[in-house]
Design a protein around this motif. Structure first.
Motif, PDB file in Angstrom:
ATOM      1  N   PHE A   1       0.898  -1.446   0.022  1.00 53.10           N
ATOM      2  CA  PHE A   1       0.168   0.033   0.070  1.00 53.10           C
ATOM      3  C   PHE A   1       0.930   1.139  -0.092  1.00 53.10           C
ATOM      4  CE2 PHE A   1      -3.559  -2.388   0.477  1.00 53.10           C
ATOM      5  CZ  PHE A   1      -4.801  -1.707   0.208  1.00 53.10           C
TER       6      PHE A   1
ATOM      7  N   ALA B   1       2.347   1.299  -3.721  1.00 54.45           N
ATOM      8  CA  ALA B   1       1.284   1.549  -4.583  1.00 54.45           C
ATOM      9  C   ALA B   1       0.759   2.806  -4.350  1.00 54.45           C
ATOM     10  CB  ALA B   1       0.169   0.547  -4.717  1.00 54.45           C
ATOM     11  N   GLY B   2       0.610   3.401  -3.126  1.00 55.77           N
ATOM     12  CA  GLY B   2      -0.351   4.668  -2.760  1.00 55.77           C
ATOM     13  C   GLY B   2       0.466   5.759  -2.851  1.00 55.77           C
TER      14      GLY B   2
ATOM     15  N   THR C   1       2.744   7.249  -6.318  1.00 46.84           N
ATOM     16  CA  THR C   1       1.814   7.382  -7.581  1.00 46.84           C
ATOM     17  C   THR C   1       1.087   8.656  -7.364  1.00 46.84           C
ATOM     18  OG1 THR C   1       0.518   6.140  -6.251  1.00 46.84           O
ATOM     19  CG2 THR C   1       1.554   5.040  -8.041  1.00 46.84           C
TER      20      THR C   1
ATOM     21  N   THR D   1       1.492  12.222  -9.329  1.00 48.09           N
ATOM     22  CA  THR D   1       0.524  12.897 -10.068  1.00 48.09           C
ATOM     23  C   THR D   1       0.256  14.332  -9.686  1.00 48.09           C
ATOM     24  OG1 THR D   1      -0.504  10.737 -10.265  1.00 48.09           O
ATOM     25  CG2 THR D   1      -1.943  12.485 -10.779  1.00 48.09           C
TER      26      THR D   1
ATOM     27  N   SER E   1       1.440   7.787 -13.842  1.00 43.12           N
ATOM     28  CA  SER E   1       2.385   7.398 -12.552  1.00 43.12           C
ATOM     29  C   SER E   1       3.334   5.946 -13.141  1.00 43.12           C
ATOM     30  CB  SER E   1       1.648   7.060 -11.549  1.00 43.12           C
ATOM     31  OG  SER E   1       0.746   8.139 -11.008  1.00 43.12           O
TER      32      SER E   1
ATOM     33  N   ASN F   1       4.745  -0.957 -18.245  1.00 46.12           N
ATOM     34  CA  ASN F   1       4.068  -2.180 -17.156  1.00 46.12           C
ATOM     35  C   ASN F   1       4.269  -3.199 -18.196  1.00 46.12           C
ATOM     36  OD1 ASN F   1       3.145  -3.305 -15.299  1.00 46.12           O
ATOM     37  ND2 ASN F   1       1.547  -2.289 -14.895  1.00 46.12           N
TER      38      ASN F   1
ATOM     39  N   LYS G   1       3.924  -7.724 -18.273  1.00 45.30           N
ATOM     40  CA  LYS G   1       3.260  -9.029 -17.742  1.00 45.30           C
ATOM     41  C   LYS G   1       3.995 -10.161 -18.359  1.00 45.30           C
ATOM     42  CE  LYS G   1       0.713  -6.502 -15.497  1.00 45.30           C
ATOM     43  NZ  LYS G   1       1.032  -6.451 -14.145  1.00 45.30           N
TER      44      LYS G   1
ATOM     45  N   ALA H   1      -3.841   4.217 -17.181  1.00 43.76           N
ATOM     46  CA  ALA H   1      -2.883   4.572 -16.138  1.00 43.76           C
ATOM     47  C   ALA H   1      -3.311   3.776 -14.920  1.00 43.76           C
ATOM     48  CB  ALA H   1      -3.348   6.406 -15.817  1.00 43.76           C
ATOM     49  N   PHE H   2      -4.404   3.257 -14.636  1.00 41.43           N
ATOM     50  CA  PHE H   2      -4.506   2.451 -13.452  1.00 41.43           C
ATOM     51  C   PHE H   2      -4.732   1.135 -14.042  1.00 41.43           C
ATOM     52  CE2 PHE H   2      -6.509   6.537 -12.334  1.00 41.43           C
ATOM     53  CZ  PHE H   2      -5.932   6.540 -11.096  1.00 41.43           C
ATOM     54  N   GLN H   3      -4.145   0.666 -15.271  1.00 38.05           N
ATOM     55  CA  GLN H   3      -4.207  -0.805 -15.561  1.00 38.05           C
ATOM     56  C   GLN H   3      -5.582  -0.999 -15.801  1.00 38.05           C
ATOM     57  OE1 GLN H   3      -1.293  -4.174 -14.891  1.00 38.05           O
ATOM     58  NE2 GLN H   3      -3.307  -4.705 -13.581  1.00 38.05           N
TER      59      GLN H   3
ATOM     60  N   ARG I   1      -6.912  -6.927 -12.464  1.00 36.73           N
ATOM     61  CA  ARG I   1      -5.860  -6.771 -11.839  1.00 36.73           C
ATOM     62  C   ARG I   1      -5.835  -5.037 -11.838  1.00 36.73           C
ATOM     63  NH1 ARG I   1      -2.443 -10.578  -9.734  1.00 36.73           N
ATOM     64  NH2 ARG I   1      -1.705  -9.168  -8.219  1.00 36.73           N
TER      65      ARG I   1
ATOM     66  N   CYS J   1      -5.877  -1.262 -10.706  1.00 41.55           N
ATOM     67  CA  CYS J   1      -5.541  -0.284  -9.423  1.00 41.55           C
ATOM     68  C   CYS J   1      -6.784  -0.627  -8.449  1.00 41.55           C
ATOM     69  CB  CYS J   1      -5.032   0.785  -9.591  1.00 41.55           C
ATOM     70  SG  CYS J   1      -4.885   1.876  -8.056  1.00 41.55           S
TER      71      CYS J   1
HETATM   72  C1  HEM Z   1      -2.387   8.069  -9.158  1.00 45.78           C
HETATM   73  C2  HEM Z   1      -2.650   7.266  -8.421  1.00 45.78           C
HETATM   74  C3  HEM Z   1      -2.407   5.658  -8.868  1.00 45.78           C
HETATM   75  C4  HEM Z   1      -1.995   5.280  -9.964  1.00 45.78           C
HETATM   76  C5  HEM Z   1      -1.935   5.744 -11.153  1.00 45.78           C
HETATM   77  C6  HEM Z   1      -1.890   3.860  -9.996  1.00 45.78           C
HETATM   78  C7  HEM Z   1      -1.899   2.982 -10.748  1.00 45.78           C
HETATM   79  C8  HEM Z   1      -1.692   1.374 -10.452  1.00 45.78           C
HETATM   80  C9  HEM Z   1      -1.489   0.511 -11.584  1.00 45.78           C
HETATM   81  C10 HEM Z   1      -0.960   0.859 -12.995  1.00 45.78           C
HETATM   82  C11 HEM Z   1      -1.394  -0.671 -10.949  1.00 45.78           C
HETATM   83  C12 HEM Z   1      -1.276  -2.180 -11.733  1.00 45.78           C
HETATM   84  C13 HEM Z   1       0.332  -2.514 -11.343  1.00 45.78           C
HETATM   85  C14 HEM Z   1       0.497  -4.103 -11.715  1.00 45.78           C
HETATM   86  O1  HEM Z   1      -0.036  -4.855 -11.282  1.00 45.78           O
HETATM   87  O2  HEM Z   1       1.195  -3.986 -12.868  1.00 45.78           O
HETATM   88  C15 HEM Z   1      -1.700  -0.542  -9.456  1.00 45.78           C
HETATM   89  C16 HEM Z   1      -2.114  -1.595  -8.751  1.00 45.78           C
HETATM   90  C17 HEM Z   1      -2.443  -1.370  -7.442  1.00 45.78           C
HETATM   91  N1  HEM Z   1      -2.562  -0.171  -6.780  1.00 45.78           N
HETATM   92 FE1  HEM Z   1      -2.564   1.675  -7.576  1.00 45.78          FE
HETATM   93  N2  HEM Z   1      -2.507   3.619  -8.525  1.00 45.78           N
HETATM   94  C18 HEM Z   1      -2.636   4.567  -7.639  1.00 45.78           C
HETATM   95  C19 HEM Z   1      -2.894   4.888  -6.371  1.00 45.78           C
HETATM   96  C20 HEM Z   1      -3.186   3.617  -5.415  1.00 45.78           C
HETATM   97  C21 HEM Z   1      -3.545   4.047  -4.216  1.00 45.78           C
HETATM   98  C22 HEM Z   1      -3.881   5.613  -3.320  1.00 45.78           C
HETATM   99  C23 HEM Z   1      -3.555   2.772  -3.627  1.00 45.78           C
HETATM  100  C24 HEM Z   1      -4.056   2.409  -2.183  1.00 45.78           C
HETATM  101  C25 HEM Z   1      -4.273   3.212  -1.189  1.00 45.78           C
HETATM  102  C26 HEM Z   1      -3.174   1.852  -4.579  1.00 45.78           C
HETATM  103  C27 HEM Z   1      -3.333   0.429  -4.511  1.00 45.78           C
HETATM  104  C28 HEM Z   1      -3.006  -0.597  -5.421  1.00 45.78           C
HETATM  105  C29 HEM Z   1      -2.874  -1.948  -5.244  1.00 45.78           C
HETATM  106  C30 HEM Z   1      -3.367  -2.571  -3.781  1.00 45.78           C
HETATM  107  C31 HEM Z   1      -2.618  -2.459  -6.564  1.00 45.78           C
HETATM  108  C32 HEM Z   1      -2.602  -4.014  -6.729  1.00 45.78           C
HETATM  109  C33 HEM Z   1      -3.714  -4.529  -7.146  1.00 45.78           C
HETATM  110  C34 HEM Z   1      -3.535  -5.908  -7.737  1.00 45.78           C
HETATM  111  O3  HEM Z   1      -2.452  -6.402  -8.019  1.00 45.78           O
HETATM  112  O4  HEM Z   1      -4.545  -6.660  -7.774  1.00 45.78           O
HETATM  113  N3  HEM Z   1      -3.119   2.584  -5.894  1.00 45.78           N
HETATM  114  N4  HEM Z   1      -2.031   1.101  -9.213  1.00 45.78           N
END
Ligand code: HEM
Length: 247
Positions: free
Chosen positions: A41, A44-45, A48, A52, A117, A121, A123, A186-188, A192, A194
């Motif tokens: 967390f 990831a959090g 990013t 941004t 961010s 990426n 896989k 951007a968030f995938q 999976r 985000c």
């Molecule tokens: C601008 C903000 C954010 C962006 C652009 C972003 C982007 C991403 C991306 C691209 C992934 C996929 C990564 C991968 O598996 O290859 C991801 C996964 C994840 N993100 Fe974010 N994220 C952001 C903010 C956050 C925040 C604030 C949190 C938690 C408080 C968070 C929690 C997670 C988690 C737990 C995953 C893993 C999900 C999984 O594998 O099933 N992210 N994020």
């Protein structure tokens, strides 16, 4: 129920919730697991959303009228008076007032389109497979997708793909237009995607609303033309230097 457990259940934070579950699932929810969840967390959090917001401030300095647009929107959404202090202002930021900040939401999406961010990426294929366009991949192959160039492709975003234009995220009635996550990557996308996407928007909107309500930002000359730094997340090389003026 013992005291420690009932105290944990009263708490709302995510670690307390996992700890409260430890008793039911001791084999899977171990302290090592909690450590990994916490680290996940934080990684990831944090970078990013922080990254941004830096790009967002940079883009708003390049487009000062948008700072004013967001300032007005935040003022209307929160109904904050002229001389409100920061503590009182923060109390006015509620889920309802955040929901009214459509232009701010659009400007953050537009920031992430141009400066995602996670700019690229990859896989690994677990098994032989065929991609939707008919391309065959084999077990062990690595497939990349690239949100940074995808966010700038004219074929996806039109002739003005290179321009910062929050309006592209708004419908005629002012509501936020949701793009397919397979286009705005951007968030995938998919299973999976985000997990923190909504949380990230909430966090960034709160931060941006407070900053823009109280300050105007101008770039320092050394940040007039910034470049990105290639790391896991998309940083501004040498950082961003701005002047903040109290409104
Ligand atoms: C601008 C903000 C954010 C962006 C652009 C972003 C982007 C991403 C991306 C691209 C992934 C996929 C990564 C991968 O598996 O290859 C991801 C996964 C994840 N993100 Fe974010 N994220 C952001 C903010 C956050 C925040 C604030 C949190 C938690 C408080 C968070 C929690 C997670 C988690 C737990 C995953 C893993 C999900 C999984 O594998 O099933 N992210 N994020």
């Amino acid at each position: 129920m013992n005291n420690a457990k009932s105290n944990l259940e009263k708490k709302e934070d995510i670690i307390s919730r996992f700890m409260a579950e430890m008793e039911h699932d001791p084999e899977n929810i171990t302290y090592e697991y909690l450590r990994d969840i916490t680290l996940n967390f934080v990684i990831a959090g944090k970078d990013t959303t922080a990254g941004t917001l830096s790009w967002f401030i940079y883009l708003l300095c390049k487009h000062p009228y948008m700072q004013e647009e967001i300032f007005q929107e935040v003022k209307e959404a929160t109904r904050a008076g002229q001389d409100i202090c920061i503590n009182e202002f923060v109390k006015k930021i509620t889920i309802e007032s955040l929901d009214k900040m459509k232009y701010l939401h659009a400007a953050l999406s537009e920031t992430l389109r141009l400066y995602p961010s996670v700019p690229l990426n990859s896989k690994s294929c677990f098994s032989d497979d065929t991609l939707p366009d008919g391309f065959n991949v084999n077990r062990g192959d690595v497939v990349f997708y690239m949100p940074y160039p995808m966010g700038r492709m004219e074929i996806l975003w039109g002739d003005d793909a290179e321009n910062f234009q929050p309006e592209r995220w708004l419908d005629d009635d002012g509501s936020v237009r949701n793009e397919s996550p397979f286009k705005f990557t951007a968030f995938q996308a998919g299973p999976r995607i985000c997990l923190g996407k909504d949380f990230a928007y909430t966090q960034m909107k709160i931060f941006a609303a407070v900053l823009l309500h109280f300050f105007k930002f101008k770039l320092c000359s050394k940040s007039n033309d910034v470049h990105y730094k290639t790391m896991l997340t998309l940083h501004i090389d040498q950082g961003l230097y701005v002047l903040a003026y109290l409104r």
